[in-house]
Enzyme design. Structure first.
Site, short mmCIF file in Angstrom:
data_model
loop_
_atom_site.label_atom_id
_atom_site.label_comp_id
_atom_site.label_asym_id
_atom_site.label_seq_id
_atom_site.Cartn_x
_atom_site.Cartn_y
_atom_site.Cartn_z
N TYR A 148 0.86 -1.19 0.00
CA TYR A 148 0.00 0.00 0.00
C TYR A 148 0.89 1.23 0.00
CZ TYR A 148 -3.31 3.57 1.53
OH TYR A 148 -4.07 4.72 1.61
N GLU A 159 -3.44 7.54 -4.11
CA GLU A 159 -3.43 6.26 -3.40
C GLU A 159 -3.26 5.11 -4.38
OE1 GLU A 159 -6.16 4.59 0.10
OE2 GLU A 159 -7.17 4.52 -1.84
#
Length: 387
Positions: A108, A196
């Site tokens: 992530y 993101e």
């Protein structure tokens, strides 16, 4: 402003952030042609402004032309319902057809603005592919944060430190450094409020690619980003919010039953809080602005009444810059042009307050006028029937 995944990946490519080969499709024919061009297996991905697409059936792996045809038929045009869409769901009008990757690990990576420190912060985790909120709640030690001072910029040390924490090998660390540099440039140069990548995948060949991407652009900076502003997909937005934006109104639709019209974001938030405190539920956030006009108030009132969930309206205006008599005139004008069957509680305080109240009382319309905030909120909650 939100953009689609395929648009986010176009920005990533421009900043030399590796992404899988893919093509956007708006028809089944375009999707199958793209799948044939990419080869099998390939992914068929719904393009909506919401997460949770995989769990909602909006992402499928096609291993053959027949599977691709079946997945395209099922996803294109479907009403995708996930935790982020709400029960009403989102209709899928576009697909992203993308090559499948040989995935060894999922990470992530994100960049956003730390509002407390007022500088960008990089957030990374070795537990990618999951909801980062769940990781932060259940495994906070797995979340790594690194702030970047905008006056100094991103240093190689930032990338090295994060890459070690993510457990990358030497070849992967080099690729991660280049990717993070490009991602930070994208964040700054495109006025992003969020970039993101989840998951950021590591392949068996030590490559790092953005398998999924979410990018939000600061609405206040769109005048500097005309190309991105042209990507706005109003079909993905709440219709009342789109209408409000045409009149420069700050409006966000919520799930309650009390329509709120307030001037100033701080007062609007406080008004919503006190409504909840007294047992009600706001149907929206609506800030008409500090220097509003009768026309804006009229349009704002129409937007409030267009929400079928609204059972009562609360107008809470503090006249500093704004003149309360102009607000009152706008309300009267709006209500006279509508068949109003909902109770309206109004609190006007400040500049030209006496004239504003005179306009309301002289209108002959059935308004409930209160001076105190607590009294006004209690009354509107009562008229709306509670929560």
């Amino acid at each position: 402003m939100k953009i689609h995944e395929y648009q986010a990946k176009e920005l990533l490519r421009r900043h030399h952030v590796p992404v899988p080969r893919g093509q956007m499709a708006e028809t089944a024919e375009q999707a199958l042609e793209a799948a044939e061009g990419l080869g099998y297996p390939c992914a068929v991905k719904a393009q909506v402004h919401a997460g949770g697409r995989g769990q909602a059936g909006g992402i499928k792996l096609a291993r053959s032309r027949d599977e691709a045809r079946s997945h395209v038929a099922a996803i294109l045009g479907m009403n995708l319902v996930s935790r982020q869409t709400g029960p009403e769901g989102r209709r899928v009008r576009k697909l992203l057809i993308e090559e499948a990757l040989d995935i060894a690990r999922e990470l992530y990576l994100a960049i956003l603005v730390d509002r407390e420190m007022e500088i960008p912060v990089i957030i990374a985790s070795a537990q990618g592919g999951m909801e980062i909120e769940a990781v932060a709640r259940d495994h906070p030690q797995a979340i790594f944060r690194m702030h970047v001072h905008p006056a100094l910029g991103l240093f190689p040390a930032h990338a090295r430190a994060l890459s070690f924490k993510l457990g990358l090998n030497q070849a992967q660390r080099r690729n991660f450094s280049r990717l993070l540099t490009g991602l930070y440039e994208l964040f700054l140069q495109n006025d992003a409020s969020l970039v993101e990548i989840n998951p950021l995948v590591v392949t068996a060949a030590d490559e790092l690619l953005a398998l999924d991407a979410k990018i939000n652009i600061d609405d206040n900076a769109l005048f500097r980003q005309p190309v991105i502003a042209a990507w706005r997909d109003v079909q993905e937005e709440e219709p009342l919010e789109v209408e409000a934006s045409q009149y420069d109104l700050n409006y966000i639709r919520l799930d309650g039953s009390i329509g709120c019209m307030v001037n100033g974001a701080g007062l609007a938030m406080a008004t919503m809080d006190i409504i909840k405190f007294y047992g009600g539920a706001p149907a929206n956030f609506l800030d008409v602005g500090g220097g509003t006009s009768a026309e804006k108030v009229r349009e704002a009132f129409k937007i409030l009444l267009a929400d079928r969930k609204v059972r009562a309206v609360f107008v809470n205006i503090f006249g500093g810059i704004v003149r309360t008599d102009l607000v009152a005139s706008g309300i009267v004008e709006a209500v006279r042009g509508l068949e109003l069957r909902l109770p309206v509680v109004i609190r006007l305080v400040g500049t030209n307050e006496e004239e504003g109240l005179r306009v309301l009382r002289a209108s002959g319309l059935d308004f409930v006028i209160e001076n105190g905030l607590a009294e006004a909120v209690r009354r509107v909650v009562e008229l709306a029937g509670g929560d």
